[in-house]
Design a protein around this motif. Structure first.
Motif, PDB file in Angstrom:
ATOM      1  N   ASN A   2      30.501  42.095  51.669  1.00 28.74           N
ATOM      2  CA  ASN A   2      30.391  43.515  51.136  1.00 28.74           C
ATOM      3  C   ASN A   2      30.508  43.140  49.366  1.00 28.74           C
ATOM      4  O   ASN A   2      30.390  42.107  49.070  1.00 28.74           O
ATOM      5  CB  ASN A   2      31.547  44.550  51.350  1.00 28.74           C
ATOM      6  N   ILE A   3      30.153  44.234  48.614  1.00 30.78           N
ATOM      7  CA  ILE A   3      30.318  44.192  47.369  1.00 30.78           C
ATOM      8  C   ILE A   3      31.545  43.357  46.728  1.00 30.78           C
ATOM      9  O   ILE A   3      31.583  42.667  45.825  1.00 30.78           O
ATOM     10  CB  ILE A   3      30.253  45.523  46.658  1.00 30.78           C
ATOM     11  N   LYS A   4      32.600  43.755  47.164  1.00 28.24           N
ATOM     12  CA  LYS A   4      33.824  43.334  46.976  1.00 28.24           C
ATOM     13  C   LYS A   4      33.950  41.848  46.931  1.00 28.24           C
ATOM     14  O   LYS A   4      34.489  40.920  46.083  1.00 28.24           O
ATOM     15  CB  LYS A   4      35.167  43.898  47.766  1.00 28.24           C
ATOM     16  N   ASP A   5      33.358  41.381  48.085  1.00 28.04           N
ATOM     17  CA  ASP A   5      33.262  39.934  48.232  1.00 28.04           C
ATOM     18  C   ASP A   5      32.423  39.173  47.068  1.00 28.04           C
ATOM     19  O   ASP A   5      32.880  37.983  46.626  1.00 28.04           O
ATOM     20  CB  ASP A   5      32.538  39.460  49.624  1.00 28.04           C
ATOM     21  N   LEU A   6      31.402  39.762  46.884  1.00 29.60           N
ATOM     22  CA  LEU A   6      30.512  39.335  45.765  1.00 29.60           C
ATOM     23  C   LEU A   6      31.371  39.249  44.210  1.00 29.60           C
ATOM     24  O   LEU A   6      31.076  38.291  43.448  1.00 29.60           O
ATOM     25  CB  LEU A   6      29.251  40.147  45.638  1.00 29.60           C
ATOM     26  N   GLN A   7      31.928  40.449  44.014  1.00 31.66           N
ATOM     27  CA  GLN A   7      32.545  40.543  42.689  1.00 31.66           C
ATOM     28  C   GLN A   7      33.808  39.449  42.701  1.00 31.66           C
ATOM     29  O   GLN A   7      34.169  38.831  41.692  1.00 31.66           O
ATOM     30  CB  GLN A   7      33.384  41.682  42.689  1.00 31.66           C
ATOM     31  N   TYR A   8      34.653  39.184  43.990  1.00 34.60           N
ATOM     32  CA  TYR A   8      35.407  38.218  43.930  1.00 34.60           C
ATOM     33  C   TYR A   8      34.914  36.694  43.573  1.00 34.60           C
ATOM     34  O   TYR A   8      35.391  35.910  42.874  1.00 34.60           O
ATOM     35  CB  TYR A   8      36.333  38.099  45.086  1.00 34.60           C
ATOM     36  N   PHE A   9      33.780  36.604  44.617  1.00 34.61           N
ATOM     37  CA  PHE A   9      33.047  35.117  44.358  1.00 34.61           C
ATOM     38  C   PHE A   9      32.717  34.882  42.968  1.00 34.61           C
ATOM     39  O   PHE A   9      32.967  33.776  42.232  1.00 34.61           O
ATOM     40  CB  PHE A   9      32.037  35.273  45.272  1.00 34.61           C
ATOM     41  N   LEU A  10      31.927  35.824  42.320  1.00 37.68           N
ATOM     42  CA  LEU A  10      31.410  35.750  40.892  1.00 37.68           C
ATOM     43  C   LEU A  10      32.590  35.646  40.054  1.00 37.68           C
ATOM     44  O   LEU A  10      32.430  35.000  38.982  1.00 37.68           O
ATOM     45  CB  LEU A  10      30.688  36.924  40.596  1.00 37.68           C
ATOM     46  N   ALA A  11      33.906  36.293  40.032  1.00 40.38           N
ATOM     47  CA  ALA A  11      34.735  36.066  39.259  1.00 40.38           C
ATOM     48  C   ALA A  11      35.575  34.839  39.404  1.00 40.38           C
ATOM     49  O   ALA A  11      35.635  34.125  38.127  1.00 40.38           O
ATOM     50  CB  ALA A  11      36.035  36.935  39.303  1.00 40.38           C
ATOM     51  N   VAL A  12      35.497  34.026  40.352  1.00 33.55           N
ATOM     52  CA  VAL A  12      36.020  32.636  40.535  1.00 33.55           C
ATOM     53  C   VAL A  12      34.916  31.854  39.826  1.00 33.55           C
ATOM     54  O   VAL A  12      35.398  30.606  39.048  1.00 33.55           O
ATOM     55  CB  VAL A  12      36.291  32.337  42.077  1.00 33.55           C
ATOM     56  N   ALA A  13      33.836  32.136  40.303  1.00 38.08           N
ATOM     57  CA  ALA A  13      32.562  31.142  39.827  1.00 38.08           C
ATOM     58  C   ALA A  13      32.743  31.081  38.302  1.00 38.08           C
ATOM     59  O   ALA A  13      32.631  30.181  37.614  1.00 38.08           O
ATOM     60  CB  ALA A  13      31.320  31.666  40.236  1.00 38.08           C
ATOM     61  N   ASP A  14      32.880  32.387  37.637  1.00 38.44           N
ATOM     62  CA  ASP A  14      32.864  32.318  35.896  1.00 38.44           C
ATOM     63  C   ASP A  14      34.142  31.740  35.504  1.00 38.44           C
ATOM     64  O   ASP A  14      34.007  31.215  34.399  1.00 38.44           O
ATOM     65  CB  ASP A  14      32.739  33.807  35.669  1.00 38.44           C
ATOM     66  N   LEU A  15      35.249  32.014  35.902  1.00 39.67           N
ATOM     67  CA  LEU A  15      36.499  31.772  35.268  1.00 39.67           C
ATOM     68  C   LEU A  15      37.177  30.069  35.982  1.00 39.67           C
ATOM     69  O   LEU A  15      38.013  29.753  35.084  1.00 39.67           O
ATOM     70  CB  LEU A  15      37.520  32.814  35.730  1.00 39.67           C
ATOM     71  N   GLU A  16      36.517  29.927  37.021  1.00 39.59           N
ATOM     72  CA  GLU A  16      36.859  28.622  37.604  1.00 39.59           C
ATOM     73  C   GLU A  16      38.389  28.503  37.842  1.00 39.59           C
ATOM     74  O   GLU A  16      39.147  27.465  37.534  1.00 39.59           O
ATOM     75  CB  GLU A  16      36.410  27.389  36.711  1.00 39.59           C
ATOM     76  N   HIS A  17      39.015  29.594  38.238  1.00 40.12           N
ATOM     77  CA  HIS A  17      40.558  29.673  38.499  1.00 40.12           C
ATOM     78  C   HIS A  17      40.777  30.828  39.331  1.00 40.12           C
ATOM     79  O   HIS A  17      40.470  31.837  39.077  1.00 40.12           O
ATOM     80  CB  HIS A  17      41.178  29.769  36.932  1.00 40.12           C
ATOM     81  N   PHE A  18      41.436  30.785  40.433  1.00 46.00           N
ATOM     82  CA  PHE A  18      41.649  31.761  41.491  1.00 46.00           C
ATOM     83  C   PHE A  18      42.667  32.873  40.890  1.00 46.00           C
ATOM     84  O   PHE A  18      42.350  34.026  41.054  1.00 46.00           O
ATOM     85  CB  PHE A  18      42.192  31.034  42.540  1.00 46.00           C
ATOM     86  N   GLY A  19      43.401  32.189  40.230  1.00 48.04           N
ATOM     87  CA  GLY A  19      44.770  33.233  39.816  1.00 48.04           C
ATOM     88  C   GLY A  19      44.228  34.044  38.600  1.00 48.04           C
ATOM     89  O   GLY A  19      44.287  35.135  38.644  1.00 48.04           O
TER      90      GLY A  19
END
Length: 293
Positions: A2-19
């Motif tokens: 879903n859209i949330k999954d993609l938002q989470y995925f791209l956030a980690v991809a951009d920031l390179e940090h889960f926290g």
């Protein structure tokens, strides 16, 4: 997926940090990590390389991220279309301009646009022409202020104003005593120009080629203000767009050219398929007022 999954995925991809990604997405880190793990299981691939120090995309993850960004961009476009249909003069509008113009017109544009379209959220982007055109083609911006003509079958443009060039020289330069200057008399001089990628450099080079002028090869400025300071220091002479000339400026003299005056034509450029036609019309009106000012 879903859209949330993609938002989470791209956030980690951009920031390179889960926290940090969890903070940006306003969820707990376990929640975000869990959703990323579920997404990997659903796709049957590993999206990230995880170590104690950093997180980075796998080759497959990088490929998927490219398409995920496109999906999110399209979703944002859907939201913008819906918002603009409710109120055509509201919502977010991304306007670009190249560096040798943006500095001098953006402040006035913000003021004028707020008066005619108070509900419009104007986002201003400064970049070189080549990158602005690429952003336009990919829907990353809605319109751009560019030097015309623009040769692209997918774009439409509206001329706004002409920006004449003056010759900028130091006060003790031998040309400084002139009230006007003919382009032909510059053949014995070398011009300071901007570095590669600036449209003002290309425009200046066109003039140089027509008049047989030479460029100062030992120096190329990264910006117009650097170019101005180099002229003040007596390093050389250059073309200065009228819109960038400051009144009563010390340490430099701007000499108008005789006819034909070198100039650039500034216009608003947008995609033919844009759904923001109402905004474009109002924007053209506002920008023509800015140029008159």
């Amino acid at each position: 997926m879903n859209i949330k999954d993609l938002q989470y995925f791209l956030a980690v991809a951009d920031l390179e940090h889960f926290g940090q990604a969890a903070e940006q997405c306003f969820v707990s880190q376990p929640t975000l990590s869990g959703q990323i793990k579920k997404l990997e299981e659903q796709l049957g691939v590993v999206l990230f390389e995880r170590t104690n120090r950093r997180v980075m995309l796998t080759e497959t993850g990088s490929q998927i991220a490219t398409y995920a960004r496109r999906v999110m961009s399209e979703i944002e476009s859907i939201q913008e279309i819906a918002e603009s249909s409710r109120d055509p003069l509201a919502g977010k509008f991304r306007l670009g301009a190249f560096p040798t113009l943006a500095t001098y017109v953006f402040p006035d544009i913000v003021t004028k646009v707020k008066k005619v379209m108070p509900k419009l959220r104007l986002i201003l982007i400064e970049d070189k022409t080549l990158f602005l055109m690429d952003k336009l083609r990919h829907g990353e911006i809605d319109a751009a202020l560019l030097a015309l003509p623009v040769h692209d079958d997918y774009m439409v443009s509206q001329e706004l104003f002409e920006d004449e060039f003056c010759l900028a020289v130091a006060p003790d330069h031998k040309l400084a005593s002139r009230d006007t200057v003919d382009q032909k008399c510059l053949k014995k001089h070398k011009l300071l120009l901007l570095e590669e990628g600036h449209c003002l450099r290309d425009q200046s080079l066109e003039i140089c080629e027509r008049q047989g002028l030479a460029e100062e090869q030992d120096f190329r400025a990264t910006g117009l203000e650097t170019l101005r300071q180099m002229v003040k220091a007596g390093t050389g002479i250059t073309f200065m767009p009228k819109i960038a000339i400051q009144e009563n400026e010390a340490g430099i003299k701007y000499i108008p050219f005789t006819e034909p005056v070198p100039k650039r034509t500034i216009g608003l450029v947008w995609r033919k398929t844009s759904a923001r036609k109402d905004v474009m019309e109002k924007l053209v009106e506002a920008l023509q007022v800015v140029s008159d000012h």
